[in-house]
Write a protein that holds these residues in place. Structure first.
Motif, PDB file in Angstrom:
ATOM      1  N   SER A  19     -10.003  -5.992  -8.646  1.00  0.00           N
ATOM      2  CA  SER A  19      -9.104  -6.929  -7.987  1.00  0.00           C
ATOM      3  C   SER A  19      -8.526  -7.907  -9.008  1.00  0.00           C
ATOM      4  O   SER A  19      -9.276  -8.548  -9.742  1.00  0.00           O
ATOM      5  CB  SER A  19      -9.854  -7.697  -6.902  1.00  0.00           C
ATOM      6  N   PRO A  20      -7.201  -8.053  -9.043  1.00  0.00           N
ATOM      7  CA  PRO A  20      -6.586  -8.974 -10.008  1.00  0.00           C
ATOM      8  C   PRO A  20      -6.703 -10.444  -9.587  1.00  0.00           C
ATOM      9  O   PRO A  20      -6.479 -11.334 -10.389  1.00  0.00           O
ATOM     10  CB  PRO A  20      -5.121  -8.534 -10.038  1.00  0.00           C
ATOM     11  N   PHE A  21      -7.076 -10.684  -8.317  1.00  0.00           N
ATOM     12  CA  PHE A  21      -7.196 -12.049  -7.814  1.00  0.00           C
ATOM     13  C   PHE A  21      -8.038 -12.048  -6.546  1.00  0.00           C
ATOM     14  O   PHE A  21      -8.362 -10.987  -6.011  1.00  0.00           O
ATOM     15  CB  PHE A  21      -5.819 -12.673  -7.540  1.00  0.00           C
ATOM     16  N   ASN A  22      -8.390 -13.251  -6.058  1.00  0.00           N
ATOM     17  CA  ASN A  22      -9.042 -13.365  -4.755  1.00  0.00           C
ATOM     18  C   ASN A  22      -7.986 -13.074  -3.699  1.00  0.00           C
ATOM     19  O   ASN A  22      -6.879 -13.601  -3.767  1.00  0.00           O
ATOM     20  CB  ASN A  22      -9.595 -14.772  -4.529  1.00  0.00           C
ATOM     21  N   GLY A  23      -8.318 -12.231  -2.740  1.00  0.00           N
ATOM     22  CA  GLY A  23      -7.321 -11.912  -1.731  1.00  0.00           C
ATOM     23  C   GLY A  23      -7.846 -10.956  -0.685  1.00  0.00           C
ATOM     24  O   GLY A  23      -9.048 -10.876  -0.433  1.00  0.00           O
ATOM     25  N   VAL A  24      -6.899 -10.216  -0.101  1.00  0.00           N
ATOM     26  CA  VAL A  24      -7.200  -9.299   0.992  1.00  0.00           C
ATOM     27  C   VAL A  24      -6.553  -7.951   0.696  1.00  0.00           C
ATOM     28  O   VAL A  24      -5.423  -7.886   0.205  1.00  0.00           O
ATOM     29  CB  VAL A  24      -6.638  -9.855   2.323  1.00  0.00           C
ATOM     30  N   VAL A  25      -7.284  -6.882   1.009  1.00  0.00           N
ATOM     31  CA  VAL A  25      -6.705  -5.541   0.935  1.00  0.00           C
ATOM     32  C   VAL A  25      -5.806  -5.405   2.161  1.00  0.00           C
ATOM     33  O   VAL A  25      -6.276  -5.495   3.295  1.00  0.00           O
ATOM     34  CB  VAL A  25      -7.800  -4.447   0.939  1.00  0.00           C
ATOM     35  N   THR A  26      -4.515  -5.254   1.944  1.00  0.00           N
ATOM     36  CA  THR A  26      -3.594  -5.174   3.072  1.00  0.00           C
ATOM     37  C   THR A  26      -3.331  -3.743   3.522  1.00  0.00           C
ATOM     38  O   THR A  26      -3.013  -3.520   4.682  1.00  0.00           O
ATOM     39  CB  THR A  26      -2.247  -5.848   2.733  1.00  0.00           C
ATOM     40  N   GLU A  27      -3.475  -2.788   2.596  1.00  0.00           N
ATOM     41  CA  GLU A  27      -3.220  -1.402   2.985  1.00  0.00           C
ATOM     42  C   GLU A  27      -3.923  -0.447   2.027  1.00  0.00           C
ATOM     43  O   GLU A  27      -3.831  -0.583   0.816  1.00  0.00           O
ATOM     44  CB  GLU A  27      -1.713  -1.136   2.960  1.00  0.00           C
ATOM     45  N   ARG A  28      -4.620   0.501   2.607  1.00  0.00           N
ATOM     46  CA  ARG A  28      -5.288   1.556   1.839  1.00  0.00           C
ATOM     47  C   ARG A  28      -4.407   2.789   1.965  1.00  0.00           C
ATOM     48  O   ARG A  28      -4.212   3.322   3.052  1.00  0.00           O
ATOM     49  CB  ARG A  28      -6.671   1.786   2.431  1.00  0.00           C
ATOM     50  N   LEU A  29      -3.863   3.244   0.845  1.00  0.00           N
ATOM     51  CA  LEU A  29      -2.858   4.306   0.863  1.00  0.00           C
ATOM     52  C   LEU A  29      -3.406   5.680   0.481  1.00  0.00           C
ATOM     53  O   LEU A  29      -2.743   6.694   0.703  1.00  0.00           O
ATOM     54  CB  LEU A  29      -1.706   3.939  -0.079  1.00  0.00           C
ATOM     55  N   GLN A  30      -4.565   5.719  -0.153  1.00  0.00           N
ATOM     56  CA  GLN A  30      -5.208   6.981  -0.518  1.00  0.00           C
ATOM     57  C   GLN A  30      -6.684   6.899  -0.170  1.00  0.00           C
ATOM     58  O   GLN A  30      -7.197   5.827   0.143  1.00  0.00           O
ATOM     59  CB  GLN A  30      -5.020   7.284  -2.016  1.00  0.00           C
ATOM     60  N   HIS A  31      -7.353   8.039  -0.230  1.00  0.00           N
ATOM     61  CA  HIS A  31      -8.762   8.113   0.155  1.00  0.00           C
ATOM     62  C   HIS A  31      -9.554   8.850  -0.912  1.00  0.00           C
ATOM     63  O   HIS A  31      -8.985   9.566  -1.740  1.00  0.00           O
ATOM     64  CB  HIS A  31      -8.904   8.815   1.506  1.00  0.00           C
ATOM     65  N   ALA A  32     -10.880   8.696  -0.860  1.00  0.00           N
ATOM     66  CA  ALA A  32     -11.765   9.395  -1.791  1.00  0.00           C
ATOM     67  C   ALA A  32     -11.503  10.891  -1.720  1.00  0.00           C
ATOM     68  O   ALA A  32     -11.272  11.442  -0.645  1.00  0.00           O
ATOM     69  CB  ALA A  32     -13.223   9.085  -1.468  1.00  0.00           C
ATOM     70  N   GLY A  33     -11.504  11.530  -2.884  1.00  0.00           N
ATOM     71  CA  GLY A  33     -11.243  12.966  -2.970  1.00  0.00           C
ATOM     72  C   GLY A  33      -9.813  13.300  -3.339  1.00  0.00           C
ATOM     73  O   GLY A  33      -9.534  14.380  -3.845  1.00  0.00           O
TER      74      GLY A  33
END
Length: 179
Positions: A140-154
């Protein structure tokens, strides 16, 4: 008294995160809406080969065999040279025998130097591989929130601006208020 204002809250900055190197996503540690701290590991790409190379470099950096062997050969060569010098002084052997012992000692000194150099190189290689491993992590480049997960494991993560991002984040402190 019923004054109303129209406004919006915006994050100070938002970023789209892509890896420095391409690879299979091994783990994404956070889902949408998760709060994260600066420096926290968000994504780990597969790094099995790099971890194995790091283990090998760490081992080479502490190996004692080559160094001890070279030190022993040098001690033996020095002792042999001292005995040969004494025998030359007493005319029991030819000067050539002493010169051969001197050459053996110089080779032993060079072997010891090479063993020390190899250990230093292994330490440098360990640092280089650690840097390669770090490229396979997204923090994480800063304190914040993950707004969107665009890819998944695998899935395979690609590099570059045109490649699909893995996560989007927003910095939530401080917020920008527009009224």
């Amino acid at each position: 008294d019923d004054a109303q204002a129209v406004g919006s809250l915006r994050s100070r900055q938002s970023v789209t995160l892509r890896p420095e190197v391409s690879g299979r996503i091994a783990n994404i540690a956070f889902a949408d809406g998760a709060r994260v701290r600066q420096g926290q590991l968000l994504v780990q790409l597969d790094s099995g080969a790099e971890r194995a190379a790091l283990d090998a470099a760490r081992y080479r950096a502490v190996m004692e065999g080559q160094l001890k062997s070279a030190e022993s050969r040098l001690v033996a060569a020095k002792d042999k040279l001292l005995r040969r010098e004494q025998l030359v002084k007493e005319n029991f052997i030819a000067a050539q025998d002493r010169d051969d012992s001197l050459a053996e000692m110089q080779v032993a000194e060079a072997n010891l130097l090479e063993a020390k150099d190899n250990r230093r190189l292994a330490t440098i290689e360990e640092k280089r591989i650690n840097e390669l491993l770090e490229q396979r992590r997204i923090r994480s480049p800063f304190n914040g929130v993950v707004t969107e997960r665009l890819q998944h494991a695998g899935e395979i993560a690609q590099t570059g601006e045109t490649a699909r991002a893995i996560l989007r984040m927003a910095q939530t402190h401080p917020l920008r208020v527009e009224v």
